[in-house]
Design a protein around this motif. Structure first.
Motif, PDB file in Angstrom:
ATOM      1  N   LYS A 295      16.783  30.598  -4.887  1.00 20.49           N
ATOM      2  CA  LYS A 295      15.785  29.548  -4.978  1.00 20.49           C
ATOM      3  C   LYS A 295      15.713  29.041  -6.415  1.00 20.49           C
ATOM      4  O   LYS A 295      15.526  29.829  -7.343  1.00 20.49           O
ATOM      5  N   ASP A 297      13.548  27.018  -8.905  1.00 20.76           N
ATOM      6  CA  ASP A 297      12.201  26.487  -9.097  1.00 20.76           C
ATOM      7  C   ASP A 297      11.846  26.604 -10.574  1.00 20.76           C
ATOM      8  O   ASP A 297      12.723  26.821 -11.422  1.00 20.76           O
ATOM      9  N   THR A 300      13.144  29.499 -12.657  1.00 26.43           N
ATOM     10  CA  THR A 300      14.578  29.548 -12.935  1.00 26.43           C
ATOM     11  C   THR A 300      14.878  29.323 -14.405  1.00 26.43           C
ATOM     12  O   THR A 300      15.802  29.914 -14.968  1.00 26.43           O
ATOM     13  N   SER A 324      21.790  26.144  -4.148  1.00 30.16           N
ATOM     14  CA  SER A 324      20.728  27.122  -3.934  1.00 30.16           C
ATOM     15  C   SER A 324      20.337  27.190  -2.471  1.00 30.16           C
ATOM     16  O   SER A 324      20.683  26.305  -1.678  1.00 30.16           O
ATOM     17  N   ALA A 326      17.127  27.138  -1.637  1.00 34.08           N
ATOM     18  CA  ALA A 326      16.066  26.132  -1.623  1.00 34.08           C
ATOM     19  C   ALA A 326      15.868  25.614  -3.038  1.00 34.08           C
ATOM     20  O   ALA A 326      16.209  26.287  -4.012  1.00 34.08           O
ATOM     21  N   PHE A 327      15.305  24.419  -3.156  1.00 36.43           N
ATOM     22  CA  PHE A 327      15.114  23.793  -4.460  1.00 36.43           C
ATOM     23  C   PHE A 327      13.726  23.190  -4.543  1.00 36.43           C
ATOM     24  O   PHE A 327      13.295  22.450  -3.664  1.00 36.43           O
ATOM     25  N   GLU A 328      13.022  23.550  -5.605  1.00 34.81           N
ATOM     26  CA  GLU A 328      11.732  22.943  -5.899  1.00 34.81           C
ATOM     27  C   GLU A 328      11.811  22.277  -7.259  1.00 34.81           C
ATOM     28  O   GLU A 328      11.996  22.944  -8.274  1.00 34.81           O
ATOM     29  N   THR A 344      21.455  22.230  -1.413  1.00 37.04           N
ATOM     30  CA  THR A 344      20.664  23.332  -0.877  1.00 37.04           C
ATOM     31  C   THR A 344      21.050  23.686   0.558  1.00 37.04           C
ATOM     32  O   THR A 344      21.416  22.817   1.358  1.00 37.04           O
ATOM     33  N   ALA A 346      18.766  25.003   2.558  1.00 36.90           N
ATOM     34  CA  ALA A 346      17.572  24.670   3.352  1.00 36.90           C
ATOM     35  C   ALA A 346      17.635  23.262   3.929  1.00 36.90           C
ATOM     36  O   ALA A 346      17.183  23.018   5.050  1.00 36.90           O
ATOM     37  N   ALA A 352      13.857  28.572   7.890  1.00 36.96           N
ATOM     38  CA  ALA A 352      14.180  29.630   6.930  1.00 36.96           C
ATOM     39  C   ALA A 352      15.105  30.679   7.527  1.00 36.96           C
ATOM     40  O   ALA A 352      16.039  31.155   6.875  1.00 36.96           O
ATOM     41  N   SER A 355      18.545  29.393   7.615  1.00 34.29           N
ATOM     42  CA  SER A 355      19.117  29.376   6.267  1.00 34.29           C
ATOM     43  C   SER A 355      19.753  30.709   5.928  1.00 34.29           C
ATOM     44  O   SER A 355      20.841  30.771   5.353  1.00 34.29           O
TER      45      SER A 355
END
Length: 376
Positions: A295, A297, A300, A324, A326-328, A344, A346, A352, A355
């Protein structure tokens, strides 16, 4: 983003990710991405360098680089239940690589069992003691993923240190008893150098310390966190300036404990691993670099693997592509990177669970997309 154009020279790609926690090891991430890119651009040249930050997966990266033998030891989990755990032994170098999470890790406990008042690093100390008996002259201790908040007194107890309360009674080496310690007795010195590998920079106690920042994920309530922090402040009176050093709060204070009890040196996990695998040498040969983690975010960019890879790539003007689970997006996202260069799992999965179940399959698809987008 313009495509890289190489008419006669094969493009050289460096794939260097961290693990995707809960789904794929760093090596498996490399394999899936390489497989996908090769489907579309079979002449591409690859270098794969799986990375880690001092947490789970670090020993596997070391073994790929240096070899070594897994040594299995009868020890104890965080609640002092008997288990077997292993460490990596390099006999020719008289060096042991010990991952504390294998004996004192959060993953060893169910959610209901998590309680940093009762957990101990004693089992990690047993692993260290075994390596010392084997003749280790150097021990590298990686301390990610802990279930503990005992400032390393459990580890120290397994190595012969004693802890007494104000009445002179022995104190069980668990988190709730840190506040009771009135005196510490040391064993004979050992002829061994210790290095602690972590990506955590927190001090031992206080609002940014081990209890307030990390204990909640280990099962602590607000009341318990305050109790633990009080204990950490008590042990800090013995540790002195060590308590405020970067990394002292890592693994529930094991960072500080290793400094005090073992005279260990603390190193930044990501940089240490990257130097070990000669990342900079591979970087200079690559046309562009793919890195990632489970992930991406805001956290990171505080010294984790991805941030260190990106920083080193930027210094030599190499393009980085991020992959990744997931990416925020966050305010910490580097200005010189394009969020469109983040691929990503996701965004290509139904949920989830999908994934995780199809992580390798989807990463292979992402590899194909990267080949089509960036390689002619």
């Amino acid at each position: 983003m313009a495509k890289l154009r190489h008419k006669s020279i094969a493009v050289h790609i460096l794939i260097s990710p961290d693990k995707f926690k809960g789904s794929l090891s760093a090596s498996q991430v490399c394999e899936a991405l390489e497989k996908g890119i090769k489907k579309r651009r079979p002449k591409t040249v690859f270098t794969t360098l799986p990375l880690a930050d001092g947490g789970e997966g670090t020993l596997e990266v070391i073994q790929q680089l240096h070899g070594g033998t897994w040594i299995s030891v009868d020890t104890f989990d965080p609640l002092m239940c008997p288990i077997q755990a292993d460490y990596l032994w390099l006999a020719d170098q008289k060096t042991a690589y010990i991952e504390m999470a294998r004996a004192s890790g959060l993953a060893l406990l169910s959610v209901k069992e998590r309680n940093p008042l009762k957990t101990s690093t004693f089992g990690t100390g047993v692993l260290i003691a075994d390596a010392l008996k084997r003749g280790a002259s150097q021990i590298i201790l990686t301390i990610g993923g802990s279930a503990t908040n005992d400032a390393g007194i459990g580890m120290a107890a397994a190595l012969g240190w004693t802890f007494l309360d104000a009445e002179g009674a022995a104190v069980q080496p668990v988190g709730e008893n840190l506040v009771k310690i009135a005196s510490i007795g040391s064993p004979s010195a050992v002829d061994c150098s210790f290095t602690v590998v972590t990506d955590v920079t927190n001090p031992l106690a206080g609002s940014d310390g081990a209890a307030h920042v990390f204990a909640a994920q280990k099962g602590a309530t607000v009341t318990v966190i305050k109790q633990l922090d009080k204990g950490l402040n008590n042990i800090a009176s013995f540790f002195g300036s060590i308590a405020s050093e970067p990394g002292a709060g890592a693994a529930g204070g094991l960072g500080a404990g290793a400094r005090y009890f073992l005279n260990a040196k603390i190193v930044a996990g990501s940089s240490w691993i990257m130097d070990k695998v000669h990342f900079n040498r591979a970087l200079l040969k690559a046309d562009f670099i793919i890195t990632g983690e489970g992930k991406i975010d805001s956290s990171t960019w505080g010294g984790k693997v991805v941030s260190e890879v990106v920083k080193r790539c930027d210094k030599v003007f190499k393009q980085t592509i991020l992959v990744s689970g997931a990416f925020e997006s966050s305010a910490n996202f580097p200005l010189f990177l394009d969020e469109n260069d983040v691929f990503t799992i996701a965004s290509r999965a139904t949920d989830a669970a999908d994934s995780i179940a199809r992580a390798a399959e989807i990463l292979e698809q992402i590899g194909e997309e990267i080949a089509l987008k960036y390689l002619n």
